[in-house]
Design an enzyme around this catalytic site. Sequence first.
Site, PDB file in Angstrom:
ATOM      1  N   GLU A 175       0.649  -1.282   0.016  1.00  0.00           N
ATOM      2  CA  GLU A 175      -0.168   0.057  -0.295  1.00  0.00           C
ATOM      3  C   GLU A 175       0.924   1.336  -0.004  1.00  0.00           C
ATOM      4  OE1 GLU A 175      -0.559  -2.220   2.013  1.00  0.00           O
ATOM      5  OE2 GLU A 175      -2.943  -3.452   1.937  1.00  0.00           O
TER       6      GLU A 175
ATOM      7  N   PHE B  74     -11.091  -7.380  14.178  1.00  0.00           N
ATOM      8  CA  PHE B  74      -9.782  -7.528  13.054  1.00  0.00           C
ATOM      9  C   PHE B  74     -10.400  -7.107  12.327  1.00  0.00           C
ATOM     10  CE2 PHE B  74      -8.866 -10.224   9.212  1.00  0.00           C
ATOM     11  CZ  PHE B  74      -8.447 -10.711   9.603  1.00  0.00           C
ATOM     12  N   GLN B  75      -8.719  -6.588  11.796  1.00  0.00           N
ATOM     13  CA  GLN B  75      -8.587  -5.299  10.974  1.00  0.00           C
ATOM     14  C   GLN B  75      -8.601  -3.678  10.968  1.00  0.00           C
ATOM     15  OE1 GLN B  75      -8.518  -6.852   7.307  1.00  0.00           O
ATOM     16  NE2 GLN B  75      -6.468  -7.924   7.754  1.00  0.00           N
TER      17      GLN B  75
ATOM     18  N   LYS C 146     -17.344  -0.928   5.922  1.00  0.00           N
ATOM     19  CA  LYS C 146     -17.947  -2.501   5.372  1.00  0.00           C
ATOM     20  C   LYS C 146     -19.800  -1.762   5.141  1.00  0.00           C
ATOM     21  CE  LYS C 146     -18.133  -5.968   3.932  1.00  0.00           C
ATOM     22  NZ  LYS C 146     -16.318  -7.047   4.416  1.00  0.00           N
TER      23      LYS C 146
ATOM     24  N   MET D 251      24.430   8.725   1.897  1.00  0.00           N
ATOM     25  CA  MET D 251      24.380   9.644   2.617  1.00  0.00           C
ATOM     26  C   MET D 251      24.310   9.768   3.801  1.00  0.00           C
ATOM     27  SD  MET D 251      23.702  13.170   1.681  1.00  0.00           S
ATOM     28  CE  MET D 251      23.384  13.477   0.612  1.00  0.00           C
TER      29      MET D 251
HETATM   30  C1  LIG Z   1      12.628   5.539   5.033  1.00  0.00           C
HETATM   31  C2  LIG Z   1      13.927   6.186   5.461  1.00  0.00           C
HETATM   32  N1  LIG Z   1      14.747   5.568   6.406  1.00  0.00           N
HETATM   33  C3  LIG Z   1      15.817   6.010   6.631  1.00  0.00           C
HETATM   34  C4  LIG Z   1      16.309   7.235   6.067  1.00  0.00           C
HETATM   35  C5  LIG Z   1      17.555   8.020   6.476  1.00  0.00           C
HETATM   36  N2  LIG Z   1      18.754   8.392   5.304  1.00  0.00           N
HETATM   37  C6  LIG Z   1      18.985   9.023   4.320  1.00  0.00           C
HETATM   38  S1  LIG Z   1      19.417   8.452   3.153  1.00  0.00           S
HETATM   39  C7  LIG Z   1      20.051   6.781   3.576  1.00  0.00           C
HETATM   40  C8  LIG Z   1      20.868   5.830   2.974  1.00  0.00           C
HETATM   41  C9  LIG Z   1      20.284   5.588   0.945  1.00  0.00           C
HETATM   42  O1  LIG Z   1      21.097   5.133   0.770  1.00  0.00           O
HETATM   43  P1  LIG Z   1      21.343   4.825  -0.287  1.00  0.00           P
HETATM   44  O2  LIG Z   1      19.577   4.168  -1.062  1.00  0.00           O
HETATM   45  O3  LIG Z   1      22.074   3.340  -1.348  1.00  0.00           O
HETATM   46  O4  LIG Z   1      21.190   5.946  -1.023  1.00  0.00           O
HETATM   47  P2  LIG Z   1      22.902   6.634  -1.130  1.00  0.00           P
HETATM   48  O5  LIG Z   1      22.943   7.632  -0.091  1.00  0.00           O
HETATM   49  O6  LIG Z   1      24.318   5.924  -1.386  1.00  0.00           O
HETATM   50  O7  LIG Z   1      22.723   7.617  -2.582  1.00  0.00           O
HETATM   51  C10 LIG Z   1      19.897   6.875   4.887  1.00  0.00           C
HETATM   52  C11 LIG Z   1      19.490   5.073   5.617  1.00  0.00           C
HETATM   53  C12 LIG Z   1      15.577   8.020   5.073  1.00  0.00           C
HETATM   54  N3  LIG Z   1      15.984   9.163   4.168  1.00  0.00           N
HETATM   55  N4  LIG Z   1      14.215   7.601   4.684  1.00  0.00           N
END
Ligand SMILES: Cc1ncc(C[n+]2csc(CCOP(=O)(O)OP(=O)(O)O)c2C)c(N)n1
Lengths: 564, 159
Positions: free
Chosen positions: A49, A111-112, A161, A477
Site C-alpha cells: 500500500e 479484526f483489522q 464496510k 548519504m
Molecule cells: C525510510 C527512510 N529511512 C532512513 C532514512 C535515512 N537515510 C537518508 S539517506 C540514507 C541512505 C540511502 O542509501 P542509498 O539508497 O544507497 O543512497 P545513497 O545515499 O548511497 O545514494 C538513509 C538511510 C531515510 N531517508 N528514509
Amino acid sequence: MKLTGAQILLEGLKREGVEVVFGYPGGAVLNVYDEIFKENFKHILVRHEQGAVHAADGYARSSGKVGVCLVTSGPGGTNTVTGIATAYMDSVPLVVFSGQVPTPLIGNDAFQEADIVGITRSCTKHNYLVKDVKELPRIIGEAFYIAKSGRPGPVLVDLPKDVMLDSGNVSFPENVSVRGYHPTYEGHSYQIERALQLIYKAKRPIIYAGGGVILSNASKELTDFTKILNFPITMTLMGLGAFPVTEPLALGMLGMHGTFSANMAISESDLVIAIGARFDDRVTGKIEEFAPHARIIHIDIDPTSISKNIKVDIPIVGDCKRVLTVLLKEMEGHEDETERVKGRVAPWLEQIEKWRNKHALAYELEDAIKPQYVVEKIGELTGGNAIIATEVGQNQMWAAQFYKFTKPRTFLTSGGLGTMGYGLPAAIGAQVAHPDATVIDIAGDGSIQMNIQEMATAVQYNLPVNIVILNNSYLGMVRQWQELFFDRRYAYTCMENIAPDFVKLAEAYGALGFRVEKMKEVVPTLKKAFKAKRPAIIDVVVEKFEGVYPMVPAGASLKQMLLV
Amino acid sequence: MRHTLSVLVENEFGVLSRVASLFSARGFNIESLCVAETLDPSLSLMTIVTRGDEMIMEQITKQLNKLINVIKVTDLSEKKFVDRELVLVKVKATKTNRAEILRIVDIFRGKVVDVSLKTLSIEITGDDGKISAMIELLRPLGIREIVRTGKIAMLRAVK
Ligand SMILES: Cc1ncc(C[n+]2csc(CCOP(=O)(O)OP(=O)(O)O)c2C)c(N)n1
Ligand SMILES: [Mg+2]
C-alpha cells in the site's frame, strides 16, 4: 437514484474525472472492488500500500491531477501512512480511500481495525470518516476539492464496510463549498505595489523559487518575470524545473547541497523574492545568518508558511501564478524603471558570474565510475526530456545537481519527508500518467530495496520504467555524514557483499537487468536499456566513497560550505 | 504573553482532537481550553488560553485557521473582553475556621455547594484576579481539592 455506497464511490470517481486508482484489496473493501471489477474501472494493483500512495503521488506530481488510492482497513491503512506523510510534506493532491470495519464494530478492536482517521490526522490536509451513506457524495466532492485547491495536499476518506453496502437515494451536489475553508488566491494589491517598489530599488536581488511555482503551474510567469527583470534565480529541490537551469540567470539549487554561487548570492543579496517556497531548514542553514542583508518578499498561498521561520518584509498571500501575473501586468507600464534596475543590477550579475566560475558543480573523472557522470549521461541521452524520480540520499542530490531540469513536473522527489523507497513507485505512477515518456528512477542501492516489490507492478502493467541504481554499496548519504562528523565510523551503513544481485532480481521479476562496471559501458548500456522500452534495472557500480558537495553542515550558515 | 483565543468551529466529531493535536504537534502550549455548542447547534465555540510571543501567536492563529473545521479565530487579547472561570474548591473546615471560610465566601460572592463534618465545598465564578485572590485566602486554611473549568471569554460590546 438508489445506489449502494460502493456504487456512489465509483460514480463520484467518474464525476471527479478520475482515470485510474492505485490500490490493494482486502476484506473491508471487497464491495468496492466488486464494483471496480464490474465497471471495469482502471485500477493498478500495487504490491504494497505504500507503493499505491507513492504511485498516486508520482501520477499527481507529473500530471497535475489528483492521485487516487484505495486500500483496505487496518494494515492496509497503516501501510499508507508514510506515503501520505510524504505527499503532505510536499503538498501533493491525493485522495486516499481506506476501508474500515463496519460502524457498529468501530472502537471494539475488531479484526483489522485501525483508527486511521486518528493516525493520519496530522499528516493529511483533512480527513473524513463516513458514517452515513447519504453523506458520501458530499464528502467525495469535498475531499477532491480540498485536495487540489489552495495549497494542495492529501485527504483521506475512511469507508466503513456497512456504509459501502448500504444504499440510499442520493444526488451529487453541484457545487462544493466548505464553511471553514476559503483559500486566498489573489494577492493583496497594496502588498504587490510595495513589492514592486522594493524590486525597482534592488541592487543585489535574487529570486528564490520553490515547489509552489510548479504546483500553481506558474513556470511561464516565473520565467517571464525573471527574464524581464534579468534577476538571478535559485531554486529549491522542489522547485527544480520551474525555471530552466540551463539559462544563464539560473544558479541551480540553494541550501545544504546547493551551488556555491546560489548560496553566496543569497547570503550577499539585498532583496530576496521568495516564490512558493517555505524557508525550510535544509534551504536556509542557520536561520539567523540567512540572507542577513536582505529585505524579503514572500509570495505563498499558505499563510502559515509566511513568517514561520523567518520574518518577512512583504508578505503576499496568494497563488503564485496569479500574483506573478499581476506583477507582470504592473511592470508593463514601468519599462523605464525596469531598465534602470537592470542597469543597477549588472555589477551584481558580474559578481555572481565570478562565484559561478570559481566553484562550479564538478567532479573528477577517475577509473571508477563517478555517479555524477552517470546522471549527466542520463541527461544527455534523454535530451532532458525524461521524467526523473529519485530515491533519497546521495542519488537524490546528484540527480538534483547534475540533471539539467528545464521543465516543470519532470522531477519527482521526496523533498520534505525524505522518504527512501519513494522513487520506484512514483516512477510507476508517472509512467501511468505519461505512457510515452521516458521515466527513470535514479536510485540508491539502499533505497531501492525499500519498495523493490513494485517491480512486479511495473512488469505486470508493462510500464517501462528504468531504475538506474547508483550502487555505491553504502547507505551513502549517511556514510558521508559519518565520514565528516563521526571519524569514519561507518556504523551500519555498509552494504558491501550483502546486497542482492540486482540483475538477477530484475530478471526474477521478469524485467531486464544490466550491470555496468566500466566507464565506457555507461552510455551504451543506458542507451540499450532506454531503447528496450521495458521495465529495467541498470545496476551501475560507482565509486563507493564519493561525496555530495558543496555541503553546508547542518546548522551552519550557507556561506560555510565544504567544497570537496 | 498570555492570549485568550476565541475559536469558532464546526460542531463535528474529531474537531477537538484536531485542535488539540495541532497544539501538541507544533509545540504550542495550552493553559486551558473550553468548548461547547453555540446558539447555532452546528457550531461550537472554543476558548483557548495560550502563551507565546508575537511570531508564535501569529503561527497559532494561522495554523488554527488552516484547519478545515475552524471557521473563525479571534485573539481577544488584542481587544476588550470579559472572561470568567468557575472553580469548585473543597476546603478543610474545622469548628474554629468554619466562620472564617464563610466570611471569605461571602466577600467573593461565592456559594457553598456541599457541606460535610470536615469540609466545605465552595463555588466561585470570576476573572483571574478574583479567583486567585480567593484561592490565596483559602490556601492557608487547607485546600483539599480544586477543580477549574478553564476560562470562557467574550468580546465586550462596542459602546
Ligand atoms: C525510510 C527512510 N529511512 C532512513 C532514512 C535515512 N537515510 C537518508 S539517506 C540514507 C541512505 C540511502 O542509501 P542509498 O539508497 O544507497 O543512497 P545513497 O545515499 O548511497 O545514494 C538513509 C538511510 C531515510 N531517508 N528514509
Ligand atoms: Mg548507496
